[in-house]
Design an enzyme around this catalytic site. Structure first.
Site, short mmCIF file in Angstrom:
data_model
loop_
_atom_site.label_atom_id
_atom_site.label_comp_id
_atom_site.label_asym_id
_atom_site.label_seq_id
_atom_site.Cartn_x
_atom_site.Cartn_y
_atom_site.Cartn_z
N ARG A 164 39.56 9.87 -25.25
CA ARG A 164 39.57 10.03 -26.71
C ARG A 164 38.30 9.48 -27.35
O ARG A 164 37.75 10.08 -28.27
CB ARG A 164 40.82 9.37 -27.30
CG ARG A 164 40.96 9.48 -28.81
CD ARG A 164 40.65 10.86 -29.36
NE ARG A 164 41.39 11.93 -28.71
CZ ARG A 164 41.08 13.21 -28.84
NH1 ARG A 164 40.03 13.58 -29.56
NH2 ARG A 164 41.80 14.13 -28.22
N LYS B 196 24.42 5.85 -45.61
CA LYS B 196 25.72 6.47 -45.93
C LYS B 196 26.37 6.95 -44.63
O LYS B 196 26.50 8.15 -44.37
CB LYS B 196 25.53 7.60 -46.92
CG LYS B 196 25.02 7.12 -48.28
CD LYS B 196 24.75 8.27 -49.23
CE LYS B 196 24.18 7.76 -50.55
NZ LYS B 196 23.82 8.85 -51.48
N LYS C 1 16.07 -0.79 -55.02
CA LYS C 1 16.63 0.35 -55.74
C LYS C 1 16.87 -0.03 -57.21
O LYS C 1 16.53 -1.13 -57.65
CB LYS C 1 17.91 0.81 -55.06
CG LYS C 1 17.70 1.20 -53.59
CD LYS C 1 18.90 1.87 -52.99
CE LYS C 1 19.08 3.27 -53.53
NZ LYS C 1 20.19 3.98 -52.87
N GLU D 143 12.21 2.25 -55.28
CA GLU D 143 12.71 3.46 -55.92
C GLU D 143 12.13 3.62 -57.32
O GLU D 143 12.05 2.65 -58.08
CB GLU D 143 14.24 3.40 -56.00
CG GLU D 143 14.88 4.59 -56.69
CD GLU D 143 16.39 4.44 -56.79
OE1 GLU D 143 17.06 4.66 -55.76
OE2 GLU D 143 16.89 4.11 -57.87
N ASP E 141 13.20 9.40 -56.74
CA ASP E 141 14.64 9.64 -56.77
C ASP E 141 15.08 10.54 -57.92
O ASP E 141 14.80 10.26 -59.09
CB ASP E 141 15.38 8.30 -56.86
CG ASP E 141 16.86 8.44 -56.62
OD1 ASP E 141 17.24 9.05 -55.61
OD2 ASP E 141 17.64 7.92 -57.44
#
Length: 285
Positions: free
Chosen positions: A102, A137, A169, A202, A224
């Site tokens: 698995r 992410k 950021k 950013e 961005d």
């Protein structure tokens, strides 16, 4: 970026934790009906089309579960596959094969999906000179696998985590009191801590691009959520001062247009958070 040794440690942790989670105090289904001495053979059967990824990881899993198992690889990571292809054969203890099954399938299905999507983006960018990057992410606990899959698909890894690169950021900038303050405080921090980390900053508009350029020491500017025209202007303003990266809602339909604006990199969280697993099976022979 993290070292090869650190990366391998992450992979080992993933395997150990996944087997702990899945097997617990024993695979009682196998223990109940398969003799301990029984041996067998199984094949990794492809039931889909895409880029295969996770073969080398599967070898590590089988070795962790039972070093006596033998894996005969027929298709390597990064190879295009189609329905009915057989990626590898594994032979050894039947109980051990089932114990590893698995984890091998879960990992390979997801890794292959990520590699397939990444490879699609790479092909969309052919001839532009722009490279596709992943992001943070990722699925908690298996980031190393997903970033490995991006590399297999032909993409490049962004920073691995919070500790191997500085990325200032919008929230960092706002909490620090502004772009210049954030950069200067970061440079001082790196000196004080005797750390050699690259700095990415950013920018939310062209004025912020101009402000960043007034402070030396920035490795890459993250452009961005800019439109095409502003991205072209940003690239022109930055010139050879530092590297450029576009991000923010860029998809398969828009990625090449952003690349044609002249950026060095495009980052996309979709490489790891929006994929459909490739259909694979481990079948007894």
């Amino acid at each position: 970026m993290i070292s090869e040794n650190q990366f391998n440690k992450e992979i080992d942790l993933i395997i150990a934790n996944a087997i702990r989670e899945d097997v617990g105090d024993g695979d009682h289904s196998s223990l109940a009906c398969i003799p301990k001495a029984a041996t067998g053979k199984a094949k990794l059967l492809v039931k889909d089309e895409g880029i295969l990824a996770g073969v080398e990881f599967a070898k590590k899993v089988f070795s962790f579960v039972d070093p006596e198992m033998v894996v005969d690889v027929r298709i390597n990571d990064g190879t295009p596959v189609k329905y009915d292809d057989e990626a590898f054969y594994v032979s050894g203890s039947s109980q051990s094969i089932l114990k590893a099954e698995r984890l091998v399938l879960n990992a390979m299905q997801r890794m292959s999906a990520i590699a397939t999507k990444t490879n699609h983006f790479v092909k969309l960018l052919e001839g532009t000179g722009t490279k596709i990057l992943d992001t943070r992410k990722t699925t908690p606990g298996i980031r190393a696998l997903e970033k490995w899959a991006v590399k297999i698909g032909g993409g490049e890894n962004h920073r691995f985590a919070l500790y191997d690169m500085i990325m200032l950021k919008d929230n960092h900038i706002d909490f620090a009191g502004g772009i210049t303050q954030a950069i200067e405080k970061t440079k001082k921090y790196l000196i004080d801590q005797k750390r050699d980390l690259k700095i990415i900053v950013e920018a939310r508009d062209l004025n912020e691009i101009r402000e960043i350029l007034k402070t030396p020491g920035v490795y890459r500017i993250l452009i961005d959520n800019f439109n095409y025209e502003d991205t072209k202007e940003a690239v022109k303003l930055i010139g050879d001062t530092c590297l450029t990266e576009s991000s923010g809602g860029i998809n398969e339909k828009t990625v090449r247009k952003y690349a044609e604006c002249g950026v060095n990199y495009i980052s996309s969280g979709a490489l790891t958070h929006s994929v459909y697993n490739l259909d694979l099976s481990l079948k007894a022979m």
